[in-house]
Every structure is written in structure tokens, then in C-alpha cells.
Scaffold this motif. Sequence first.
Motif, short mmCIF file in Angstrom:
data_model
loop_
_atom_site.label_atom_id
_atom_site.label_comp_id
_atom_site.label_asym_id
_atom_site.label_seq_id
_atom_site.Cartn_x
_atom_site.Cartn_y
_atom_site.Cartn_z
N GLU A 135 0.83 -1.19 0.00
CA GLU A 135 0.00 0.00 0.00
C GLU A 135 0.87 1.26 0.00
N GLN A 136 2.00 1.18 0.72
CA GLN A 136 2.89 2.33 0.79
C GLN A 136 4.31 1.86 1.02
N TYR A 137 5.25 2.50 0.33
CA TYR A 137 6.67 2.26 0.56
C TYR A 137 7.36 3.61 0.51
N ILE A 138 7.89 4.02 1.65
CA ILE A 138 8.62 5.28 1.77
C ILE A 138 10.10 4.92 1.94
N GLU A 139 10.92 5.36 1.01
CA GLU A 139 12.36 5.10 1.05
C GLU A 139 13.05 6.40 1.43
N GLY A 140 13.45 6.50 2.71
CA GLY A 140 14.00 7.76 3.20
C GLY A 140 12.92 8.83 3.15
N ASN A 141 13.10 9.84 2.30
CA ASN A 141 12.10 10.90 2.13
C ASN A 141 11.26 10.72 0.88
N ASN A 142 11.47 9.62 0.14
CA ASN A 142 10.79 9.45 -1.15
C ASN A 142 9.69 8.41 -1.08
N ASN A 143 8.50 8.78 -1.53
CA ASN A 143 7.39 7.85 -1.63
C ASN A 143 7.54 7.13 -2.97
N ILE A 144 7.90 5.85 -2.91
CA ILE A 144 8.08 5.07 -4.14
C ILE A 144 7.00 3.99 -4.27
N SER A 145 5.86 4.20 -3.63
CA SER A 145 4.77 3.24 -3.63
C SER A 145 4.34 2.85 -5.04
N ASN A 146 4.38 3.82 -5.97
CA ASN A 146 3.91 3.53 -7.33
C ASN A 146 4.75 2.47 -8.03
N GLN A 147 6.00 2.22 -7.58
CA GLN A 147 6.82 1.16 -8.17
C GLN A 147 6.24 -0.22 -7.91
N PHE A 148 5.37 -0.33 -6.90
CA PHE A 148 4.79 -1.62 -6.54
C PHE A 148 3.36 -1.79 -7.04
N LEU A 149 2.86 -0.84 -7.83
CA LEU A 149 1.51 -0.96 -8.37
C LEU A 149 1.38 -2.27 -9.15
N ASN A 150 0.27 -2.93 -8.99
CA ASN A 150 -0.07 -4.17 -9.69
C ASN A 150 0.69 -5.40 -9.19
N TYR A 151 1.55 -5.26 -8.19
CA TYR A 151 2.17 -6.43 -7.56
C TYR A 151 1.21 -7.00 -6.53
N SER A 152 1.18 -8.31 -6.41
CA SER A 152 0.50 -8.96 -5.29
C SER A 152 1.46 -9.99 -4.70
N PHE A 153 1.28 -10.26 -3.42
CA PHE A 153 2.18 -11.15 -2.70
C PHE A 153 1.38 -12.21 -1.98
N LYS A 154 1.88 -13.44 -2.06
CA LYS A 154 1.26 -14.56 -1.37
C LYS A 154 2.33 -15.20 -0.49
N PHE A 155 2.04 -15.26 0.81
CA PHE A 155 2.94 -15.84 1.79
C PHE A 155 2.46 -17.27 2.10
N TYR A 156 3.40 -18.19 2.19
CA TYR A 156 3.07 -19.60 2.43
C TYR A 156 3.66 -20.07 3.75
N GLU A 157 3.00 -21.09 4.35
CA GLU A 157 3.42 -21.59 5.65
C GLU A 157 4.82 -22.21 5.61
N ASN A 158 5.28 -22.63 4.45
CA ASN A 158 6.61 -23.25 4.36
C ASN A 158 7.74 -22.22 4.30
N GLY A 159 7.39 -20.92 4.46
CA GLY A 159 8.41 -19.88 4.48
C GLY A 159 8.74 -19.28 3.13
N THR A 160 7.97 -19.65 2.11
CA THR A 160 8.18 -19.03 0.80
C THR A 160 7.16 -17.92 0.58
N VAL A 161 7.51 -17.00 -0.31
CA VAL A 161 6.61 -15.92 -0.70
C VAL A 161 6.76 -15.73 -2.20
#
Length: 121
Positions: free
Chosen positions: A27-53
Motif C-alpha cells: 500500500e505504501q513504501y517510503i524510502e528515506g524521504n521518497n514515496n516510491i509506492s507507485n513502483q509496486f503498483l499491480n504487484y500482489s504477494f502470497k505468503f506460504y506456511e513453508n516460508g516461501t513468498v
Amino acid sequence: MSCKKVLEKKAQDMVMDAMTSGEWIVEQYIEGNNNISNQFLNYSFKFYENGTVTGTINSTSTEGSWVGNVSDYTITSDFPSATDPLKKLNGVWKLKDTDWDYVKAQMTTPDGVNVLTLRKK
């Protein structure tokens, strides 16, 4: 098993249940003073119980790993073959605020503090 170990195991199970149910977005990624959230648009992440993502954009997936540590309130993530922006997720993230459908975390780097907010889709 001591009472403390039982409580830690219960907390670990709750973190695992929360992270592995559903898909997440940055939803949001702030790198230092820069909002770079738009670099992650359209990404989705799935976390699994075996420790993979898996980070997916436009049906292209990148595999990584994750470890949640309830005793020091951190999540460590690693996408070893990733390029930007996914490699910006690599490292140890200190949890600052969490609930069933969001995680706010920060990581201190040599260049400053990065702030990450993940939200369930």
C-alpha cells in the motif's frame, strides 16, 4: 513446555495464520524521504506456511522467502534473484503496527529509514 513458550508458539501461529491467508499488496513504501509506492503498483504477494513468498505482476512471479519472529517483532524477507523494486523488500523489517489485514513495518538502512505498509487485497 513453559508457559512463555506456549504463548510464543500461539503468537507465532497467529502471525502465520494472518500472513498466509489471502494475498497482500504494497500500500505504501517510503524510502528515506521518497514515496516510491507507485513502483509496486499491480504487484500482489502470497505468503506460504513453508516460508516461501511469491511476488506476482502481470502473471510473472518471483519467488522469495520470509520468516516471522514474534519474540523481536520482525519479518525477514528475501527475494534472492529480484531486481527493483522487489529487492527493496529484502531485509529485516521491524513491525510497528499490525492487524489481520495490514502490516506496517520499518527498516533502517545506511541511507535512512524505509517504511512499508502491506494490506490484504
